[in-house]
Scaffold this active site. Structure first.
Site, PDB file in Angstrom:
ATOM      1  N   ARG A  52       0.836  -1.197   0.000  1.00 34.61           N
ATOM      2  CA  ARG A  52       0.000   0.000   0.000  1.00 34.61           C
ATOM      3  C   ARG A  52       0.873   1.251   0.000  1.00 34.61           C
ATOM      4  NH1 ARG A  52      -4.462  -2.465   3.888  1.00 34.61           N
ATOM      5  NH2 ARG A  52      -5.717  -3.499   2.293  1.00 34.61           N
TER       6      ARG A  52
ATOM      7  N   CYS B 121      -0.882   6.105   9.004  1.00 37.15           N
ATOM      8  CA  CYS B 121      -1.243   4.816   8.404  1.00 37.15           C
ATOM      9  C   CYS B 121      -2.349   5.106   7.404  1.00 37.15           C
ATOM     10  CB  CYS B 121      -1.663   3.817   9.475  1.00 37.15           C
ATOM     11  SG  CYS B 121      -3.032   4.397  10.529  1.00 37.15           S
TER      12      CYS B 121
END
Length: 278
Positions: A179, A234
Site C-alpha cells: 500500500r 497509516c
C-alpha cells in the site's frame, strides 16, 4: 517507566481499585466481532471500548476514516469506566496491539500518563492460564478531567510543513509495503504515500502478536536520528498508533500521530502523492 506490561505483572493488578483493564479487541471489516469476543470472555473486571463507537468520531469530508471523538465525550466514557487521574490503565486487544495502542495514544493525548499495553495480548493471557470471565464488570464511576497534550498530534498542515523541512521532520508510513508503494490500490481512492515518507510496517513491531521491547523497537527504526520530529501515519489513524508506541518505547522523544493519516491526506485534491520506494 515502560509503556508495556507483561501478563504476569498485569495479573498482580487484578482486583485493585486503582487499576482498570480496558479490552479494545476489534476486527477490521467485522465491526461486531470484538465485542462479541469480549462477551464470551475477557480479563476479570475489564471494561470494553469499541473502536468505531468509543474511540472514533463522525466521519466528515476531511479528517480521515477514524477521526477523534469529541474530548468531552471521550472523557465522559473514561469516567464511566472507572478511570480518573489516579487510575492505572492496562489496555489490550488480540490484534498485536494495533487497536489497543489507539486507546493508549488517546489516553496520552488526553493527559493521562498511567497507561500501559499488555504486551502479549488476550489469547496469550488466556493460554497461559491467567483468569478469564464472561461476567460483566461493575466499574465505579469517576470523573476524568482531560489535560490535552496537542504536542502528540499532527494535523494535515503540520505534515505539509514537514515536506519543506525534511532535514528536521521524518514521516513514517505504517502500512503494509504494497500500500505504501501504491501497488495495492484497492482500499483507498488514491494509491501511494506522502512524499518523503519511509515505510515501517506496524506489524513488524509485534511478531506473533507479542509487542517487542525497547531494544528491538530501536533496531526497527535504526537510521532515524533521535532528535528528529517524527510524524507517524497509516491509512486511517489506527495502525499508526503501535508505531507511535514503539518509537516512544524505543526512546524517541518527539513523536506525533497524524490522526487523519492517508485517508485525510488524499481528501485534499492538491496534496502531492508519491509511489514506489523512497
Amino acid at each position: 517507566m515502560s509503556n508495556l506490561i507483561a501478563a504476569a505483572e498485569a495479573a498482580e493488578r487484578l482486583g485493585r481499585p486503582d487499576a482498570v483493564f480496558a479490552d479494545v479487541r476489534f476486527v477490521l471489516g467485522e465491526p461486531e466481532a470484538g465485542q462479541a469476543a469480549y462477551v464470551r470472555g475477557h480479563i476479570p473486571g475489564a471494561v470494553f471500548f469499541d473502536l468505531n463507537k468509543d474511540l472514533s468520531g463522525p466521519k466528515e469530508t476531511h479528517g480521515g476514516g477514524h477521526p477523534l471523538p469529541a474530548m468531552d465525550e471521550f472523557a465522559r466514557k473514561l469516567g464511566e469506566a472507572g478511570i480518573d487521574a489516579g487510575t492505572e490503565v492496562i489496555v489490550y486487544d488480540d490484534q498485536g496491539g494495533s487497536i489497543a495502542a489507539r486507546l493508549w495514544w488517546m489516553l496520552k493525548h488526553a493527559g493521562h500518563e498511567r497507561v500501559r499495553l499488555l504486551a502479549e495480548g488476550f489469547s496469550a493471557w488466556r493460554d497461559a492460564g491467567f483468569p478469564v470471565t464472561a461476567e460483566p464488570p461493575r466499574p465505579i464511576a469517576r470523573t476524568f478531567v482531560p489535560r490535552v497534550d496537542d504536542r502528540l498530534r499532527a494535523t494535515v498542515a503540520d505534515v505539509r510543513a514537514g515536506l519543506e523541512r525534511r532535514d528536521r521532520v521524518v514521516l513514517v508510513d505504517s502500512r503494509i509495503p504494497r500500500r505504501y508503494t501504491g501497488e495495492d490500490a484497492t482500499k483507498y481512492a488514491k494509491a501511494g504515500h506522502i512524499p518523503g515518507a519511509i515505510n515501517r510496517y506496524w506489524e513488524d513491531g509485534s511478531p506473533g502478536g507479542v509487542f517487542l521491547g525497547a531494544e528491538a523497537q530501536w533496531e526497527r527504526f535504526e537510521g532515524i536520528p533521535a532528535d528528529r520530529d517524527i510524524i507517524v501515519y497509516c491509512g486511517a489513524g489506527v495502525t499508526a498508533c503501535p508505531n507511535v508506541l514503539a518509537l516512544t518505547e524505543a526512546g524517541y522523544p518527539n513523536v506525533r500521530l497524524y490522526v487523519g493519516s492517508w485517508s485525510d491526506w488524499i481528501s485534499y485534491e492538491d496534496n502531492p502523492i508519491a509511489k514506489g520506494e523512497e
